[in-house]
Design a protein around this motif. Structure first.
Motif, PDB file in Angstrom:
ATOM      1  N   ARG A  73      44.609  45.100  67.516  1.00 18.87           N
ATOM      2  CA  ARG A  73      43.756  46.268  67.297  1.00 18.87           C
ATOM      3  C   ARG A  73      42.888  46.573  68.513  1.00 18.87           C
ATOM      4  O   ARG A  73      41.798  47.145  68.387  1.00 18.87           O
ATOM      5  N   SER A  74      43.374  46.191  69.673  1.00 14.98           N
ATOM      6  CA  SER A  74      42.589  46.398  70.893  1.00 14.98           C
ATOM      7  C   SER A  74      42.379  47.871  71.198  1.00 14.98           C
ATOM      8  O   SER A  74      41.418  48.233  71.888  1.00 14.98           O
ATOM      9  N   GLU A  75      43.272  48.752  70.710  1.00 11.20           N
ATOM     10  CA  GLU A  75      43.134  50.187  70.957  1.00 11.20           C
ATOM     11  C   GLU A  75      42.353  50.903  69.853  1.00 11.20           C
ATOM     12  O   GLU A  75      42.180  52.121  69.915  1.00 11.20           O
TER      13      GLU A  75
ATOM     14  N   ALA B 121      39.607  41.514  69.393  1.00 14.77           N
ATOM     15  CA  ALA B 121      40.629  42.522  69.660  1.00 14.77           C
ATOM     16  C   ALA B 121      41.873  42.340  68.810  1.00 14.77           C
ATOM     17  O   ALA B 121      42.743  43.213  68.808  1.00 14.77           O
ATOM     18  N   ALA B 122      41.997  41.240  68.106  1.00  8.85           N
ATOM     19  CA  ALA B 122      43.183  40.982  67.295  1.00  8.85           C
ATOM     20  C   ALA B 122      42.787  40.251  66.029  1.00  8.85           C
ATOM     21  O   ALA B 122      41.722  39.609  65.961  1.00  8.85           O
TER      22      ALA B 122
ATOM     23  N   TYR C  29      46.158  53.715  61.894  1.00  7.11           N
ATOM     24  CA  TYR C  29      45.381  53.181  63.018  1.00  7.11           C
ATOM     25  C   TYR C  29      46.307  52.949  64.213  1.00  7.11           C
ATOM     26  O   TYR C  29      47.507  52.731  64.054  1.00  7.11           O
ATOM     27  N   ASP C  30      45.725  52.975  65.382  1.00 12.06           N
ATOM     28  CA  ASP C  30      46.471  52.726  66.609  1.00 12.06           C
ATOM     29  C   ASP C  30      46.560  51.216  66.828  1.00 12.06           C
ATOM     30  O   ASP C  30      45.997  50.662  67.778  1.00 12.06           O
ATOM     31  N   ALA C  31      47.241  50.569  65.912  1.00 11.97           N
ATOM     32  CA  ALA C  31      47.362  49.108  65.937  1.00 11.97           C
ATOM     33  C   ALA C  31      48.820  48.731  65.692  1.00 11.97           C
ATOM     34  O   ALA C  31      49.615  49.527  65.188  1.00 11.97           O
ATOM     35  N   TYR C  32      49.144  47.486  66.021  1.00 11.47           N
ATOM     36  CA  TYR C  32      50.525  47.007  65.923  1.00 11.47           C
ATOM     37  C   TYR C  32      50.518  45.616  65.292  1.00 11.47           C
ATOM     38  O   TYR C  32      49.650  44.777  65.598  1.00 11.47           O
TER      39      TYR C  32
END
Length: 784
Positions: A457-459, A495-496, A531-534
């Motif tokens: 989720r750093s972005e 961030a994660a 969300y802009d997450a991966y």
């Protein structure tokens, strides 16, 4: 006996070829050639012992989602990344808390070892009572409910198997106080792979060699003639293994690579030497001088050896098409010993034949014989000729019977399940098997293959991160197929998010593979939606699933490439479209049958326990790929040996059925001996402790047995009888562009105009002036 005007007869004026000159030179300078080989052998061994590398299994694939997840962890929480191993502890008499001091010391000492990121104790901090799992929640560790079983989680920067056996000594020293206190200590996970005993296949090799000696003695009838193929094959394999060890210093080769290279190198090395020696002894019996006989053998059968070796190497190197470095390097390892086997057959074998001279049949155990000649006109036909004549009279019956046998054996293939063979299938003498049993008993089967969930989720904006974490936690609650999923926790930099999912089944069970696919394709995308997450699933088990998916997806490509290349080689050598198609199809059928036998034994459990396999296991993901390349290459050995004789007689007589009959007569003994030797060498590796080696040994032994019996005795003669002259037909435009390769060194090339005039499609059972691009009409034009 050679015809006077044939290329092999006294009336031939054909210039000597390069292979014949090489064979005669080696035979005349036998001592020099032998010394050069011995110097090369000693030099390679010295270099390998000084600069050689170690073998290790690296299933990682750059770019797959498990590797990406590991990279995310390495960036945001280095201590949580890397490769996990377990030090499993079990005390039968008291809780582990009674040896808390020794456990703390072991954790400290393990944390100080090189390449260790972190080591975690199973016990709670001093003064804190153990926290039992919530009611209804399975206990996934690291401490069992009774407190007598636990595990130290050790994270390594690199795969432990790459650290070498000496690294294990430091681990043993760190846990020595625990063992002294009476605690059972076992190694699991990636650390257990490092602790596995090195595979020693010397017993398998000795048994295979012993059977090969008996077969060669029965086939040749002479001690020296029987020992020569074994000696040359052994020298070639040892040289090849030395070269492989040197390459291992620069590349990562799998632990099974030396065994696989030995299996293939010995098999083809003995086969090639057997073929050359058989031809050489026939020339000696016909009155040729030993040096001349060796040269003729290399000029004739040496071409078949060369073509066969090239085909095997192409099939093995075709594994690189998979794009999986692990698999491609296995093919490269086996190809190295095939190359040295070919070199040994073309140089060392004629040198030793020249050195022995006519004494090759010294110390006979029975009356020596060489190649069989066809029965003279009017004489009673032999058993092989009568059999070939029966096949020619009723080819459809034999064809249908052979296809039926292969089809029945191939039935289990349709239920093949690829997977990774877990520690639970290893012998109980292995520490990783004992660790697996302790973990499964205390925490459930999924504890031996945990999955690390990573959400990058750093972005994502700081303000939105709590909402993302809450949404992801809700989605991860109650995932089907998971025994438990730990709460998400942020990495030190925030961030994660990370969590651990414990499968409800063991790592090698299909439910775990399904769980990984569900997490990757459904659960984690839903957890980060909006969300802009991966999301990623990483860890050893997830990496193995990604590896299997990559290998299974590329198997059809490898099959297509290898079959196409082998078809092209056969087309160039024999210049018959249908012959090449027949060879490719029959080899695929024999491979399918061997796949079926492997599935029945290991996956269905039909005889698996007798082979030392605990329960049923899936088929290791890369085994079908390796078997295909190896079996296809080895099958081409016998195909080329047999077809080269059929082709030779077809060029002389243009009688297709008589050519098949003659070829079966003259090659039956040498192909049978070669097949028996190959089967015994492969089957002897069923004694190995490595289950993958067992799979390969059984699959290769069965495939060679099927190829030498059902395919060579039923399918090939039946199909050739049905095809007749059509088998050797090639369109004139294709014949014009194909390069010329003579597999047996017997047939001179016709002028292009003659080949074009003779390339019309066949229209009768016997070729006329324009019915085939080969036959007596062509030979007449050549003599003119």
């Amino acid at each position: 006996m050679s015809l006077p005007n044939s290329p092999s007869g006294p009336g031939s004026r054909r210039p000597e070829g390069a292979l014949r000159r090489i064979g005669e030179w080696c035979a005349r300078h036998a001592v020099a050639v032998l010394v050069l080989w011995l110097v090369a052998l000693a030099g390679v061994q010295v270099l390998q012992r000084t600069f050689g590398g170690e073998y290790s299994d690296d299933f990682s694939l750059p770019g797959v989602q498990s590797s990406q997840g590991r990279d995310v962890l390495a960036r945001h929480d280095p201590e949580a990344g890397g490769y996990t191993g377990q030090v499993v502890l079990h005390d039968r008499t008291q809780p582990l808390a009674a040896v808390g001091g020794q456990i703390a010391d072991a954790v400290t000492d393990l944390g100080r070892l090189p390449d260790v990121l972190a080591a975690q104790s199973p016990l709670p901090p001093p003064g804190s009572p153990p926290k039992p799992p919530a009611p209804g929640t399975p206990n996934t560790g690291p401490l069992s409910a009774d407190g007598r079983t636990g595990y130290l989680a050790v994270r390594f920067r690199v795969p432990p198997v790459t650290l070498g056996p000496e690294y294990l000594a430091g681990v043993d020293r760190a846990v020595a106080p625990l063992r002294a206190a009476g605690v059972q200590v076992e190694y699991g996970g990636s650390l257990g792979e490092l602790a596995r005993p090195r595979t020693d296949d010397r017993l398998s090799e000795a048994i295979g060699f012993a059977v090969a000696v008996l077969v060669l003695l029965a086939g040749f009838g002479s001690v020296l003639a029987a020992g020569l193929p074994l000696l040359t094959a052994l020298i070639g394999v040892v040289c090849g293994l030395g070269c492989l060890g040197l390459l291992a210093a620069a590349f990562t080769f799998a632990t099974v690579s030396p065994t696989l290279a030995t299996m293939i190198g010995l098999g083809v090395g003995i086969d090639y030497a057997l073929l050359l020696i058989t031809r050489h002894r026939q020339h000696l019996m016909d009155g040729a001088a030993p040096e001349v006989a060796a040269g003729r053998a290399v000029a004739g059968s040496g071409r078949a050896v060369l073509v066969s070796g090239v085909t095997v190497v192409i099939a093995l190197t075709g594994l690189s098409v998979s794009g999986v470095g692990f698999v491609g390097k296995l093919g490269m390892a086996a190809a190295i010993t095939v190359v040295t086997a070919v070199l040994g057959a073309l140089t060392l074998v004629p040198a030793l034949l020249g050195l022995l001279g006519r004494g090759i049949d010294r110390f006979p155990v029975r009356r020596p014989v060489a190649e069989a000649h066809p029965a003279p006109d009017g004489a009673a036909p032999g058993g092989r000729r009568r059999y070939a004549q029966r096949v020619a009279r009723r080819p459809w019956w034999y064809l249908v019977g052979g296809v039926f046998v292969v089809a029945v054996l191939a039935v289990p293939l349709f239920s093949m399940r690829l997977g990774h063979i877990g520690d639970g299938a290893d012998p109980v003498s292995f520490t990783d098997r004992r660790a697996f049993d302790l973990m499964s008993s205390a925490f459930g089967p999924g504890s031996t293959g945990p999955l690390t969930l990573v959400i990058d989720r750093s972005e994502v904006q700081q303000a939105d991160r709590p909402a993302l974490a809450e949404q992801a936690q809700q989605v991860l609650a109650g995932v089907p197929g998971a025994a438990a999923v730990t709460p998400l926790r942020p990495t030190p930099d925030g961030a994660a998010l990370t969590a651990t999912a414990y499968p409800a089944q063991g790592p090698q069970q299909p439910g775990t593979t399904t769980l990984v696919h569900r997490l990757v394709h459904t659960v984690l995308p839903e957890a980060v939606r909006g969300y802009d997450a991966y999301g990623y699933v990483t860890g050893t088990t997830a990496g193995q699933v990604d590896f299997l998916d990559s290998v299974a997806g590329r198997l059809p490509l490898i099959i297509a490439v290898v079959v196409a290349l082998a078809f092209l080689i056969l087309l160039i050598v024999f210049r018959g479209v249908l012959v090449a198609v027949k060879a490719a199809v029959l080899n695929i059928l024999s491979i399918a049958a061997s796949y079926g036998v492997v599935v029945a034994v290991f996956q269905w459990g039909w005889g698996g326990p007798a082979l030392g396999v605990s329960g049923t296991v899936p088929i290791e993901g890369y085994v079908p790929m390796m078997m295909f390349a190896i079996v296809f290459g080895l099958s081409m050995d016998y195909e080329i040996f047999l077809l080269s004789r059929v082709h030779e007689n077809w060029l002389r007589t243009a009688d297709s059925r008589a050519s098949v009959t003659h070829a079966l007569e003259t090659t039956a003994r040498v192909i049978t001996c070669a097949a028996l030797i190959m089967v015994s060498l492969f089957a002897a590796f069923l004694l190995s402790d490595n289950i993958v080696v067992k799979m390969l040994g059984l699959g290769l032994a069965v495939s060679v047995l099927i190829d030498a019996t059902v395919v060579r005795l039923l399918l090939v003669p039946a199909l050739l009888a049905l095809l007749g002259p059509r088998a050797w037909w090639t369109p004139w435009w294709l014949d014009r562009v194909l390069p010329y390769v003579d597999a047996e060194g017997q047939a001179p090339r016709a002028p292009r105009r003659a080949r074009r005039a003779a390339a019309a499609p066949p229209c009768a059972d016997r070729p006329g002036p324009r019915s085939s691009n080969y036959g007596p009409d062509r030979r007449t034009r050549l003599r003119r």
